[in-house]
Design a protein around this motif. Structure first.
Motif, PDB file in Angstrom:
ATOM      1  N   VAL A   9       0.912  -1.289  -0.127  1.00  0.00           N
ATOM      2  CA  VAL A   9       0.058   0.059   0.121  1.00  0.00           C
ATOM      3  C   VAL A   9       0.871   1.438  -0.076  1.00  0.00           C
ATOM      4  CG1 VAL A   9      -1.987  -1.020   1.139  1.00  0.00           C
ATOM      5  CG2 VAL A   9      -0.168  -0.122   2.437  1.00  0.00           C
ATOM      6  N   TYR A  10       2.090   1.224  -0.214  1.00  0.00           N
ATOM      7  CA  TYR A  10       3.067   2.387  -0.425  1.00  0.00           C
ATOM      8  C   TYR A  10       3.426   2.373  -1.790  1.00  0.00           C
ATOM      9  CZ  TYR A  10       6.841   5.740   0.277  1.00  0.00           C
ATOM     10  OH  TYR A  10       7.715   6.946   0.138  1.00  0.00           O
ATOM     11  N   PHE A  11       2.699   3.815  -2.271  1.00  0.00           N
ATOM     12  CA  PHE A  11       2.933   3.884  -3.755  1.00  0.00           C
ATOM     13  C   PHE A  11       4.070   4.963  -3.808  1.00  0.00           C
ATOM     14  CE2 PHE A  11      -1.297   2.214  -3.724  1.00  0.00           C
ATOM     15  CZ  PHE A  11      -1.458   1.763  -5.019  1.00  0.00           C
ATOM     16  N   LEU A  12       5.153   4.679  -4.301  1.00  0.00           N
ATOM     17  CA  LEU A  12       6.302   5.273  -4.234  1.00  0.00           C
ATOM     18  C   LEU A  12       6.066   6.700  -5.112  1.00  0.00           C
ATOM     19  CD1 LEU A  12       9.345   5.531  -3.587  1.00  0.00           C
ATOM     20  CD2 LEU A  12       9.982   4.448  -5.462  1.00  0.00           C
ATOM     21  N   ARG A  13       5.429   6.517  -6.267  1.00  0.00           N
ATOM     22  CA  ARG A  13       5.010   7.519  -7.081  1.00  0.00           C
ATOM     23  C   ARG A  13       4.196   8.640  -6.287  1.00  0.00           C
ATOM     24  NH1 ARG A  13       6.447   6.767 -12.661  1.00  0.00           N
ATOM     25  NH2 ARG A  13       7.125   4.531 -12.934  1.00  0.00           N
ATOM     26  N   LEU A  14       3.339   8.211  -5.385  1.00  0.00           N
ATOM     27  CA  LEU A  14       2.736   9.216  -4.703  1.00  0.00           C
ATOM     28  C   LEU A  14       3.480   9.966  -3.724  1.00  0.00           C
ATOM     29  CD1 LEU A  14      -0.496   7.431  -4.063  1.00  0.00           C
ATOM     30  CD2 LEU A  14      -0.128   8.950  -5.932  1.00  0.00           C
ATOM     31  N   ASP A  15       4.700   9.586  -3.631  1.00  0.00           N
ATOM     32  CA  ASP A  15       5.749  10.425  -2.485  1.00  0.00           C
ATOM     33  C   ASP A  15       6.839  11.185  -3.214  1.00  0.00           C
ATOM     34  OD1 ASP A  15       7.083  11.197  -0.501  1.00  0.00           O
ATOM     35  OD2 ASP A  15       7.009   9.412   0.707  1.00  0.00           O
ATOM     36  N   PRO A  16       6.744  12.408  -4.119  1.00  0.00           N
ATOM     37  CA  PRO A  16       7.735  12.569  -4.907  1.00  0.00           C
ATOM     38  C   PRO A  16       9.052  12.810  -4.876  1.00  0.00           C
ATOM     39  CG  PRO A  16       5.664  14.129  -4.880  1.00  0.00           C
ATOM     40  CD  PRO A  16       5.603  13.111  -3.668  1.00  0.00           C
ATOM     41  N   ALA A  17       9.406  13.203  -3.505  1.00  0.00           N
ATOM     42  CA  ALA A  17      10.816  13.321  -3.018  1.00  0.00           C
ATOM     43  C   ALA A  17      11.352  11.736  -3.015  1.00  0.00           C
ATOM     44  CB  ALA A  17      10.999  13.845  -1.695  1.00  0.00           C
ATOM     45  N   ARG A  18      10.764  10.753  -2.571  1.00  0.00           N
ATOM     46  CA  ARG A  18      11.376   9.555  -2.526  1.00  0.00           C
ATOM     47  C   ARG A  18      11.413   8.936  -4.118  1.00  0.00           C
ATOM     48  NH1 ARG A  18      11.545  11.369   1.564  1.00  0.00           N
ATOM     49  NH2 ARG A  18      13.519  11.914   0.609  1.00  0.00           N
ATOM     50  N   TRP A  19      10.131   9.353  -4.663  1.00  0.00           N
ATOM     51  CA  TRP A  19      10.440   8.660  -6.193  1.00  0.00           C
ATOM     52  C   TRP A  19      11.593   9.343  -6.981  1.00  0.00           C
ATOM     53  CZ3 TRP A  19       9.257   5.097  -9.369  1.00  0.00           C
ATOM     54  CH2 TRP A  19       9.354   5.509 -10.900  1.00  0.00           C
ATOM     55  N   ALA A  20      11.900  10.638  -6.556  1.00  0.00           N
ATOM     56  CA  ALA A  20      13.072  11.325  -7.367  1.00  0.00           C
ATOM     57  C   ALA A  20      14.255  10.801  -7.153  1.00  0.00           C
ATOM     58  CB  ALA A  20      13.050  12.764  -7.015  1.00  0.00           C
ATOM     59  N   GLU A  21      14.421  10.092  -5.879  1.00  0.00           N
ATOM     60  CA  GLU A  21      15.652   9.254  -5.674  1.00  0.00           C
ATOM     61  C   GLU A  21      15.896   8.163  -6.489  1.00  0.00           C
ATOM     62  OE1 GLU A  21      15.463  10.650  -0.710  1.00  0.00           O
ATOM     63  OE2 GLU A  21      14.974   8.489  -1.343  1.00  0.00           O
ATOM     64  N   HIS A  22      14.622   7.378  -7.038  1.00  0.00           N
ATOM     65  CA  HIS A  22      14.696   6.246  -7.949  1.00  0.00           C
ATOM     66  C   HIS A  22      15.474   5.266  -7.148  1.00  0.00           C
ATOM     67  CE1 HIS A  22      13.147   8.689 -10.961  1.00  0.00           C
ATOM     68  NE2 HIS A  22      14.301   9.363 -10.834  1.00  0.00           N
ATOM     69  N   GLN A  23      15.046   4.935  -5.827  1.00  0.00           N
ATOM     70  CA  GLN A  23      15.610   3.854  -5.196  1.00  0.00           C
ATOM     71  C   GLN A  23      14.530   3.024  -4.561  1.00  0.00           C
ATOM     72  OE1 GLN A  23      18.101   5.308  -2.015  1.00  0.00           O
ATOM     73  NE2 GLN A  23      19.320   6.409  -3.333  1.00  0.00           N
ATOM     74  N   PRO A  24      13.807   2.303  -5.550  1.00  0.00           N
ATOM     75  CA  PRO A  24      12.653   1.467  -5.118  1.00  0.00           C
ATOM     76  C   PRO A  24      13.247  -0.046  -4.557  1.00  0.00           C
ATOM     77  CG  PRO A  24      13.010   1.250  -7.717  1.00  0.00           C
ATOM     78  CD  PRO A  24      13.664   2.198  -6.810  1.00  0.00           C
ATOM     79  N   PHE A  25      12.599  -0.472  -3.304  1.00  0.00           N
ATOM     80  CA  PHE A  25      12.672  -1.684  -2.652  1.00  0.00           C
ATOM     81  C   PHE A  25      11.305  -2.500  -2.965  1.00  0.00           C
ATOM     82  CE2 PHE A  25      16.345   0.387  -1.413  1.00  0.00           C
ATOM     83  CZ  PHE A  25      17.442  -0.104  -1.312  1.00  0.00           C
TER      84      PHE A  25
END
Length: 501
Positions: A9-25
């Protein structure tokens, strides 16, 4: 057996600063839940919010799978899941609506749902899992498979009996973590993760855990899932899982997501020995405490196991603030651990927290002095965030504002009447990062002059240092003005038709 769709339920794309880091786990907690259901014989399908484009993809997956049970299971190893980010809450409620629309029973396990079960039950969830979820989820799905409407026998649930919200007794925390079925790694689209990492960083990282929970009593830290307990996996079992993951996906780097790694004496040494024996050494980062790093042999064991960077919860350079937080740590230990790790060639990250009650400009200055003296390689900054269930939350509850949670993880809003305003702390975040980067650039230029620097764009570093020579004094001057700003007026309370003073 019911057909089950398990989704994070954590959508990385809905968290702009974290998405900009491009570090998905991959959502490791969700994969443990999926693995548990697979071991029980269920037909399990998976939805990965971390790499999804939008919440609508969940609806499409629901339409494709037509599940009888939908499980929304947060990755509780992801520290961001402790905060109620409004974007993620709204996404979860939308996911519940999509699943119930096709007649699926819905279970949800998340910190926010545990704190606010009625919100999710009102939205249509059939049950909220409170606490550690694997065994509760297995029993819940078995009960639903058997057609049970009364869920009172399943520990660790909040559910509705008619119009009444029933909270069942808590479930005991797991002690033998190695007895759990392994995460369902085969459900992950490894290529999607690999492409993001390789495109933006030139390597591919995955995640593992060695333990659950934290026994320390920092009074701002919420423990909605594992409470005050701590359980650790066998070092050999972790090394063997790493070996399997290397065969499956060939990661170049590992993040150990534990709240605190290496608490058990000699664990790092046992892990290093198992890594050597299996021949699967992969560089890794982890989170730990300065006092654990300072134990005899710990740094040598970390080096032998392949540790690249240790993130320390430094929080503050002020002993007064550390004591107020019940951190049970000294600034001297933080400095000594940082120096010892760096001397061994292991990089160091510092987590810092500003805005704790009692912190003034003197204490902020002490934190800046600690950074300048210890020179960590990386740094992360936040402001004190009142998490439900913590001593800190209870202390400041009367000061909480209408806004009770951040919209995204980079919000940096003060949710209570802290020492200074939100505008001050947002600019302090900018100032500290700028000061940190310019000092690192100066150090790199010195190394270049001495002929010891390896590569790097020294001209760009020189230009950045020149720019900061002007920008940093101006930024500091702005901070001095912002610290004088008054807090917004408290909302006026209506009493007997009139506004109270």
């Amino acid at each position: 057996m019911p057909r089950i769709l398990v989704g994070s339920v954590y959508f990385l794309r809905l968290d702009p600063a974290r998405w900009a880091e491009h570090q998905p786990f991959p959502p490791l907690g969700t994969l443990y839940a999926a693995g548990t259901l697979q071991a029980a014989g269920h037909e399990v399908h998976f939805f990965d919010a971390m790499i999804a484009q939008a919440v609508t993809e969940w609806s499409a997956r629901v339409a494709e799978v037509r599940p009888e049970v939908a499980v929304l299971y947060d990755d509780n190893f992801n520290y961001l899941s402790k905060m109620c980010l409004s974007a993620m809450r709204l996404a979860a409620l939308e996911m519940i609506a999509a699943a119930t629309a096709v007649g699926a029973k819905v279970a949800i396990c998340s910190a926010d749902a545990a704190d606010h079960p009625d919100l999710y039950l009102d939205a249509g969830a059939g049950a909220v899992i409170v606490g550690e979820g694997e065994l509760t989820l297995a029993e819940l799905t078995a009960a639903w498979r058997d057609g049970a409407d009364d869920l009172s026998a399943v520990k660790g649930l909040a559910w509705r009996k008619g119009a009444e919200t029933v909270r069942n007794p808590k479930r005991e925390v797991l002690r033998d973590l190695d007895a759990l079925p392994p995460p369902a790694w085969e459900l992950v689209d490894m290529d999607a993760y690999r492409q993001v990492w390789r495109r933006h960083h030139g390597f591919f990282a995955l995640n593992l855990v060695t333990s659950r929970g934290c026994p320390y009593s920092c009074n701002w830290c919420a423990k909605p899932i594992w409470g005050q307990g701590y359980a650790v996996r066998g070092a050999r079992a972790v090394a063997e899982e790493l070996a399997r993951l290397v065969c499956l996906a060939a990661p170049d780097y590992i993040w150990f997501m534990d709240d605190i790694m290496g608490l058990k004496p000699r664990w790092w040494g046992e892990f290093a020995a198992a890594i050597d024996d299996l021949g699967v050494k992969v560089p890794f980062k982890c989170l730990s405490r300065a006092d654990l790093v300072l134990r005899e042999g710990a740094v040598d064991d970390l080096k032998r196991a392949g540790c690249d960077i240790v993130w320390l919860g430094a929080e503050s350079g002020s002993q007064k603030i550390l004591d107020a937080m019940d951190k049970d740590l000294s600034t001297g230990e933080i400095a000594e651990a940082t120096a010892k790790l760096k001397a061994a060639g292991i990089r160091v990250g510092h987590f810092l927290q500003f805005g704790y009650p009692g912190e003034g400009m003197a204490e902020i200055g002490q934190t800046l002095a600690m950074l300048r003296a210890t020179r960590p390689d990386e740094m992360g900054i936040s402001v004190s965030y009142p998490l439900p269930g913590t001593v800190f939350y209870e202390r400041v509850q009367s000061q909480l504002r209408d806004k009770r949670h951040w919209d995204v993880s980079s919000d940096m809003a003060m949710l209570y009447r802290g020492p200074y305003t939100t505008a001050f702390y947002r600019h302090l975040h900018t100032y500290v990062h700028r000061d940190f980067r310019v000092r690192r650039a100066v150090a790199q230029l010195r190394e270049a002059v001495r002929g010891r620097a390896e590569g790097g764009d020294h001209l760009r570093a020189l230009a950045f240092v020149a720019y900061c020579g002007v920008a940093i004094p101006l930024s500091w001057a702005r901070l001095q003005l912002l610290r004088l700003m008054p807090h917004p007026a408290a909302p006026r309370v209506m009493t007997a038709g009139r506004a109270a003073p």
